[in-house]
Design a protein around this motif. Structure first.
Motif, PDB file in Angstrom:
ATOM      1  N   ALA A  22      53.078  38.906  -2.966  1.00  0.00           N
ATOM      2  CA  ALA A  22      52.360  38.240  -4.048  1.00  0.00           C
ATOM      3  C   ALA A  22      50.870  38.345  -3.736  1.00  0.00           C
ATOM      4  N   MET A  23      50.068  38.475  -4.775  1.00  0.00           N
ATOM      5  CA  MET A  23      48.637  38.656  -4.585  1.00  0.00           C
ATOM      6  C   MET A  23      47.864  37.472  -5.143  1.00  0.00           C
ATOM      7  N   GLY A  24      46.661  37.297  -4.645  1.00  0.00           N
ATOM      8  CA  GLY A  24      45.840  36.191  -5.124  1.00  0.00           C
ATOM      9  C   GLY A  24      44.360  36.505  -5.056  1.00  0.00           C
ATOM     10  N   ALA A  84      56.759  35.474  -9.175  1.00  0.00           N
ATOM     11  CA  ALA A  84      55.923  36.009 -10.254  1.00  0.00           C
ATOM     12  C   ALA A  84      55.346  34.940 -11.170  1.00  0.00           C
ATOM     13  N   ASP A  85      55.446  33.690 -10.766  1.00  0.00           N
ATOM     14  CA  ASP A  85      54.703  32.652 -11.476  1.00  0.00           C
ATOM     15  C   ASP A  85      53.240  32.748 -11.059  1.00  0.00           C
ATOM     16  N   THR A  86      52.405  32.007 -11.752  1.00  0.00           N
ATOM     17  CA  THR A  86      50.995  31.976 -11.401  1.00  0.00           C
ATOM     18  C   THR A  86      50.571  30.550 -11.092  1.00  0.00           C
ATOM     19  N   ASN A  87      49.584  30.419 -10.230  1.00  0.00           N
ATOM     20  CA  ASN A  87      48.994  29.113 -10.001  1.00  0.00           C
ATOM     21  C   ASN A  87      47.477  29.254  -9.942  1.00  0.00           C
ATOM     22  N   TYR A  88      46.810  28.205 -10.325  1.00  0.00           N
ATOM     23  CA  TYR A  88      45.356  28.205 -10.434  1.00  0.00           C
ATOM     24  C   TYR A  88      44.778  26.953  -9.796  1.00  0.00           C
ATOM     25  N   ALA A  89      43.585  27.104  -9.258  1.00  0.00           N
ATOM     26  CA  ALA A  89      42.845  25.932  -8.819  1.00  0.00           C
ATOM     27  C   ALA A  89      42.521  25.082 -10.041  1.00  0.00           C
ATOM     28  N   GLY A 104      46.598  32.795  -8.152  1.00  0.00           N
ATOM     29  CA  GLY A 104      47.526  33.625  -7.410  1.00  0.00           C
ATOM     30  C   GLY A 104      48.865  33.763  -8.080  1.00  0.00           C
ATOM     31  N   PHE A 105      49.529  34.839  -7.754  1.00  0.00           N
ATOM     32  CA  PHE A 105      50.923  35.007  -8.123  1.00  0.00           C
ATOM     33  C   PHE A 105      51.765  34.436  -6.991  1.00  0.00           C
ATOM     34  N   THR A 106      52.913  33.919  -7.361  1.00  0.00           N
ATOM     35  CA  THR A 106      53.878  33.509  -6.362  1.00  0.00           C
ATOM     36  C   THR A 106      54.907  34.631  -6.210  1.00  0.00           C
ATOM     37  N   ARG A 164      40.314  28.633 -17.867  1.00  0.00           N
ATOM     38  CA  ARG A 164      39.152  29.546 -17.944  1.00  0.00           C
ATOM     39  C   ARG A 164      39.429  30.893 -17.280  1.00  0.00           C
ATOM     40  N   PHE A 165      40.197  30.901 -16.222  1.00  0.00           N
ATOM     41  CA  PHE A 165      40.478  32.129 -15.473  1.00  0.00           C
ATOM     42  C   PHE A 165      41.932  32.542 -15.706  1.00  0.00           C
ATOM     43  N   THR A 166      42.151  33.846 -15.709  1.00  0.00           N
ATOM     44  CA  THR A 166      43.495  34.381 -15.854  1.00  0.00           C
ATOM     45  C   THR A 166      43.698  35.514 -14.861  1.00  0.00           C
ATOM     46  N   ILE A 167      44.754  35.405 -14.073  1.00  0.00           N
ATOM     47  CA  ILE A 167      45.104  36.485 -13.152  1.00  0.00           C
ATOM     48  C   ILE A 167      46.158  37.359 -13.807  1.00  0.00           C
ATOM     49  N   SER A 168      46.017  38.662 -13.593  1.00  0.00           N
ATOM     50  CA  SER A 168      46.994  39.594 -14.136  1.00  0.00           C
ATOM     51  C   SER A 168      47.088  40.786 -13.192  1.00  0.00           C
ATOM     52  N   LYS A 169      48.039  41.655 -13.453  1.00  0.00           N
ATOM     53  CA  LYS A 169      48.179  42.806 -12.578  1.00  0.00           C
ATOM     54  C   LYS A 169      48.730  43.993 -13.345  1.00  0.00           C
TER      55      LYS A 169
END
Length: 115
Positions: free
Chosen positions: A33-35, A55-60, A50-52, A66-71
């Motif tokens: 998993a990446m973050g 494949a879930d996501t978590n954010y501060a 980060g991804f778990t 405001r922020f979105t992680i993707s891959k």
């Protein structure tokens, strides 16, 4: 030495947007998993998004909404879309596995937000 290469940082005004990219070696990208992390001056490095492994996501809390992680699996690339940027988002941003491994810290990319 394994390198994760971050890019996309810059200087923008508050309210603006940036998109960060991180290219990781395929062997890292596929099996971890990446973050995204950041370190502001005088502060400890923190997980931003980060991804778990499921494949879930978590954010501060400070960046939720405001922020979105993707891959992109085909490109071994992780992105961080940052909108509605604030002065407090100023930091060096890094990608790493989630949880992070010391040997994978790269140079990071500087994000500077002006009022």
């Amino acid at each position: 030495q394994v390198q994760l290469v971050e890019s996309g940082g810059g200087a923008v005004q508050a309210g603006g947007s940036l998109r960060l990219s991180c290219i990781a070696p395929r062997t890292i990208f596929r099996f971890n998993a990446m973050g995204w992390y950041r370190q502001a001056p005088g502060k400890e490095r923190e997980l931003v998004a980060g991804f778990t492994r499921s494949a879930d996501t978590n954010y501060a809390d400070s960046v939720k909404g405001r922020f979105t992680i993707s891959k992109d699996n085909a490109k071994n690339t992780v992105y961080l879309q940052m909108n509605s940027l604030k002065v407090d988002d100023t930091a060096v941003y890094y990608c790493n596995t989630n949880p992070p491994l010391e040997r994978f810290w790269g140079q990071g990319t500087q994000v500077t937000i002006s009022p």
